[in-house]
Design a protein around this motif. Structure first.
Motif, short mmCIF file in Angstrom:
data_model
loop_
_atom_site.label_atom_id
_atom_site.label_comp_id
_atom_site.label_asym_id
_atom_site.label_seq_id
_atom_site.Cartn_x
_atom_site.Cartn_y
_atom_site.Cartn_z
N SER B 365 8.03 6.20 35.74
CA SER B 365 9.12 5.24 35.79
C SER B 365 8.79 4.07 34.87
O SER B 365 7.62 3.76 34.64
CB SER B 365 9.29 4.73 37.21
OG SER B 365 9.51 5.83 38.06
N LYS B 366 9.84 3.44 34.37
CA LYS B 366 9.64 2.44 33.32
C LYS B 366 8.84 1.22 33.79
O LYS B 366 8.24 0.52 32.99
CB LYS B 366 11.00 1.98 32.79
CG LYS B 366 11.86 1.28 33.85
CD LYS B 366 13.13 0.72 33.28
CE LYS B 366 13.86 -0.08 34.35
NZ LYS B 366 15.04 -0.76 33.85
N SER B 377 14.33 3.01 39.32
CA SER B 377 13.62 3.46 38.13
C SER B 377 13.06 4.87 38.32
O SER B 377 12.96 5.64 37.37
CB SER B 377 12.52 2.47 37.74
OG SER B 377 11.57 2.36 38.75
#
Lengths: 133, 557, 318
Positions: B365-366, B377
């Protein structure tokens, strides 16, 4: 002749990510510092004891597991208890913005988050050394 | 005139005319172009007549030796890879909720993240656990926690991957015990335990015991599962963390396969037949940003492993020769600065893993460089896989980059460099000695140091970090774990201890100790007995610590 | 003297400060050492040397464990090289001894060589005295381990363990070249590795060539595996016996006398050089002398002799 600055790079807690700590250790060496590296899984007690035995000027704590709010202040408290709070503590790792202020309030002198250049760490130490003179 | 000669002449002519005309006026951006791992990149790769002559030997067909083109004959035309997001935090209750959410969102397998005390065999109540409970994964102290973790999740319908190494046998025992309570037979269970201790010494750090007793526990699991839990992947030999520690792509493959060799050797030494367990070995690699280098890396890894198993260990069964692997996108490539950019990085890495023929995939996830990922995310990360699967078209044809002069050349170079490392490690006396000497760690560290220096000196551009930076607001919405989790867990442990049959527990632990002292015995059944009686993870590992001792880190800085 | 008194009481922080004082060659160093000197001489000093990767630190870790069981206070000085370019150093030996970090009676001090050759640091000799005066029973010095020049540890230690491992190749060459003189006890570590028995035989052979027939005077060879914690008890027994032997035969006393001789010579030379330097202002004049040698073709001996004569003359006149 001036004293050579000694720095303890320590990994408190159970976190095994030591890429950053090892990089910092090596980069500080390349910049003329004597670096003592503890390895993983150090308790606050063993970190403070090591710092005192090695008579370091700085302790750099590296932690990525999220246990910084518990472990960093413990190191600070133990230094005080051992009359060694002249040793400057800084920290690095995945540390959210919210936590930085409270850690600084408790006595951590600087926090370096991911992406920090080594130059920033060195200028922190150099500025601090100048102040001491 | 032969093809190669003609090609060579033509190329030299091109260099001295067409190319020179341009480079005289407009020099290239750099003197030398290299991959992310410092492998020199050709300006333009060319065909050789040997490409076709050696085709069958070097590439073969999908599902056939040496598996360069993939381990299945249909690959993603048959079914997509398993989309498996690594998750877990806080208490078993919270994690159970997240797993059920992910399964609802179309995820096809679970991947359990345990917190550090669990991974290192400490109960939440242990003083070593202060600050760490529930932080990087879920806290599991007893079978009770495991029952809650898989509540309303039918274990015969899903496959579960558990990132657990030093105490893998204990967590596997907990899992089996939960299945028993759900009324599911052991031979129905599918999933994976990481169970790869060597890379813990090298790169990840959640070791407990010294190498030799650790290898015993691992081979005990191989043996036990081959008889009792036949569909279980007993190990996931991991290069992921080696790469995260800063290795090159070549080192990632070399050290992972060297670990694999050590496990196979150990198992054979205890008298196991290679074809009885080798088919259940699986691998776990990292997917970084250099798209083509990564694809070449996955292909090379498959080819080398097939050769090792066939030529070194005389494996006969096709399954024993196949390198099946899980991939995770590279966590260390994520930046805390401009986190949205990470979505693009992850997409690129996903593409590399898919074009490289992965069997399952976790996309990061970012926001993972900032803390634990939020639900939003995590969803985008999963959607990234779904977009590549359903919209990109790259899944239509198997190993579509085969025959690219550049990719094939890179595949060959990586293979050659990996063999060099494998020979060197063999000379040192195997991976255990190479690790004890700190050789492997030192090699990785040097790469990590050089990489970071290039970033510092801006020879290597990281968008948003050392170039194209912008002023940012400090990030919000960071998921925080309840800081009082340790108390919650301690309370749960105490409840369990008050309700279990303590006499039985003590007896199980005593038996375990006796059996552990006899190196030839398989400990799995005795660990399972203790687990069923609700002995805690810390109690079981404590007994083994007493017998085996603890590993002492070995680093050459 | 406050710092000295605290060291005598075994105050950990002060021991650390005292060693730093010596390492940094601070003005109060001499006073500190002389203050502590009368309290020195009780500790046993063991040197551990051998090439990098021989497993010295792990071996020391295991020795600490045994000595602690006997109730001894142990001080360790672990020397690592300083970078000749930056002057910095990474001191990582204590990593393998961190087991003892919570034990108040184990004191580990990492020391960078700071340009000193010979396997130890300039400050090592005086740091031993600090530990000795602070009441440590056993002091272990772990040298850098870069090869054949590490003979200085002989001058500081009562006995030296030379740690060898199979597969290094060059060790036997070193032995033959006379480096064997460094060791009192030969430790063949990593005995589980291929080639350990062969190395044992080779060492035994080399030692036989050079040694007397008298078994008692022969240097012992011990096989260990520090990693597996095997053979360590044998090693401890061996050096304990060796201590007894050198004590009874006055060898230890002779060694310690020789150490004082070396120390006197060392301090004397240092002092004289520094006095002469100050008197002749060598730093200021050195460029002129270089010119003399280069352009006027004066030989360096002639020039220096003249300067020293001049120094003695002026000194007498004073």
């Amino acid at each position: 002749m001036t004293d050579i600055v000694r720095i303890l790079i320590a990994k408190p807690g159970l976190d095994g990510h030591d890429r950053g700590a090892k990089y910092i250790a090596r980069a500080l060496k390349e910049n003329g510092y004597e670096v003592i590296y503890t390895g993983l899984r150090q308790t606050p007690e063993s970190i403070v004891k090591t710092a005192i035995q090695e008579d370091v000027n700085y302790i750099g704590l590296s932690l990525l597991s999220g246990a910084h709010n518990e472990l960093f202040p413990q190191v600070i408290d133990l230094l005080k208890k051992n009359e060694a709070d002249d040793i400057v503590v800084f920290g690095g790792g995945v540390i959210p913005e919210d936590d930085i202020a409270s850690l600084m309030e408790k006595g951590v002198k600087a926090i370096f988050t991911p992406g920090t250049s080594i130059k920033e760490v060195i200028s922190f130490i150099e500025n601090n050394e100048k102040k001491n003179k | 005139m032969s093809f190669d000669k003609k090609m060579d002449e033509k190329f030299q002519k091109w260099e001295s005319t067409t190319l020179k005309k341009v480079t005289d006026r407009f020099p290239e951006r750099k003197q030398e172009f290299v991959t992310n791992s410092w492998i020199p990149s050709d300006r333009v790769s060319l065909p050789k007549s040997s490409d076709l002559e050696n085709y069958m030997e070097k590439l073969g067909l999908p599902g056939e030796y040496p598996y360069t083109r993939g381990v299945q004959p249909t690959m993603y035309r048959g079914r997509f890879w398993t989309m498996r997001q690594y998750a877990g935090f806080g208490t078993a209750e919270e994690s159970n909720k997240r797993y059920r959410y992910l399964l609802d969102q179309g995820q096809t397998g679970l991947s359990i993240a345990f917190d550090l005390p669990t991974q290192i065999g400490y109960d939440s109540s242990d003083s070593m656990s202060i600050g760490e409970v529930g932080k990087v994964g879920v806290a599991v102290d007893t079978l009770k926690d495991m029952e809650i973790l898989f509540d309303k999740i039918p274990l015969d319908k899903i496959s579960t991957s558990m990132t657990i190494n030093a105490p893998a046998s204990v967590l596997l025992a907990f899992y089996i015990a939960v299945a028993e309570k759900q009324g599911i037979a052991k031979n129905k269970l599918t999933g994976t335990i990481q169970n790869d201790i060597l890379k813990e010494y090298i790169a990840r750090g959640t070791y407990i015991f010294p190498p030799r007793p650790s290898l015993r526990l691992i081979t005990n699991i191989f043996d036990y599962c081959s008889k009792e839990v036949p569909k279980w992947n007993t190990i996931s030999i991991s290069g992921y963390h080696i790469r995260e520690a800063g290795s090159t792509a070549v080192q990632e493959v070399a050290f992972t396969l060297a670990d694999g060799i050590e496990y196979v050797k150990s198992a054979i030494a205890t008298g196991l037949d290679v074809d009885k367990f080798a088919g259940r070995l699986s691998f776990f690699f990292n997917s970084h940003n250099d798209l083509l280098e990564e694809i070449a890396k996955f292909r090379a890894a498959r080819r080398i492993w097939a050769k090792i198993m066939k030529e070194k260990f005389n494996a006969k069964n096709d399954k024993s020769l196949m390198l099946r692997f899980h991939t995770q996108t590279g966590g260390s490539t994520l930046t805390a600065q401009q986190p949205d950019n990470n979505v693009v990085r992850v997409a690129m890495q996903t593409l590399a893993a898919v074009l490289g023929g992965t069997q399952s995939l976790h996309t990061n996830s970012k926001d993972e460089a900032l803390g634990l990922p939020t639900e939003d995310s995590v969803r985008v990360a999963l959607r990234t896989q779904q977009i590549i699967a359903h919209e990109s078209g790259v899944t239509n044809s198997i190993d579509p980059l085969a025959g690219s002069y550049y990719v094939e050349n890179l595949t060959d170079i990586i293979e050659k460099e990996v063999w060099k490392y494998l020979d060197k490690i063999e000379k040192i006396g195997g991976m255990v000695y190479a690790i004890e000497q700190g050789y492997v760690q030192k090699e990785i560290q040097d790469s990590a140091y050089n990489y970071q220096r290039e970033v510092e000196e801006e020879q290597r551009i990281i968008v948003g970090v050392n170039k194209f930076t912008s002023k940012e607001e400090p990030p919000r919405d960071i998921l925080k774990v309840n800081p009082n989790l340790r108390e919650v867990q301690i309370r749960k442990i105490n409840e369990v201890k008050n309700s279990r049959n303590n006499e039985m527990v003590q007896n199980c632990l005593k038996v375990l100790k006796e059996k552990a002292e006899q190196p030839d015995l398989n400990l799995m059944p005795f660990i399972l007995d203790a687990a069923r009686e609700y002995a805690t993870l810390g109690e079981i590992c404590g007994v083994l610590r007493g017998v085996f001792g603890e590993y002492q880190e070995s680093i050459v800085l | 003297m406050e710092l000295g008194d605290k060291v005598l009481k075994g105050h950990i922080r002060s021991i650390g400060k005292a060693i730093s004082c010596i390492e940094n060659n601070r003005p109060e160093k001499e006073q500190l050492i002389d203050y502590l000197y009368p309290f020195c001489g009780k500790a046993e000093v063991i040197g551990v040397t051998g090439s990098p990767g021989a497993g010295k630190s792990t071996l020391v870790d295991k020795l600490i464990k045994r000595e602690r069981k006997l109730g001894k206070k142990v001080g360790i000085i672990a020397v690592d090289p300083s970078s000749p370019f930056s002057g910095g150093a990474i001191l990582g030996d204590r990593l393998r001894m961190q087991n003892h970090a919570s034990d108040d009676d184990v004191y580990i001090r990492s020391m960078a060589s700071r340009g000193h050759l010979g396997g130890i640091a300039t400050a090592t000799a005086d740091a031993i005295k600090i530990f000795d005066a602070a009441g440590f029973d056993l002091i272990i010095i772990e040298t850098i381990g870069v090869g054949q020049t590490e003979i200085e540890v002989m001058d500081l230690a009562d006995l030296v363990l030379l740690v060898l491992v199979p597969g290094m190749g060059d060790e036997i060459q070193a032995l033959k070249a006379g480096i064997m003189e460094i060791g009192d006890i030969y430790v063949i570590n990593k005995k589980d590795h291929d080639g350990a028995q062969k190395l044992y035989a080779e060492v035994e052979y080399v030692l036989n060539i050079n040694q007397s027939e008298n078994d008692k005077e022969k240097n012992p060879i011990i096989l260990t595996s520090a990693n597996l914690d095997e053979g360590i008890d044998d090693l401890v027994k061996c050096y304990r016996d060796y201590f007894k032997y050198i004590r009874c035969n006055n060898i230890l006393e002779e060694k310690r006398k020789k150490r004082i001789v070396n120390e006197i010579n060392h301090i004397f030379t240092e002092k004289i050089i520094s006095e002469v330097n100050q008197f002749l202002h060598i730093e200021k004049k050195i460029n002129q002398w270089v010119k003399n040698i280069l352009h006027e073709k004066v030989g360096p001996y002639t020039l220096i002799n003249k300067k020293i004569e001049q120094f003695i003359k002026e000194f007498k006149e004073q």
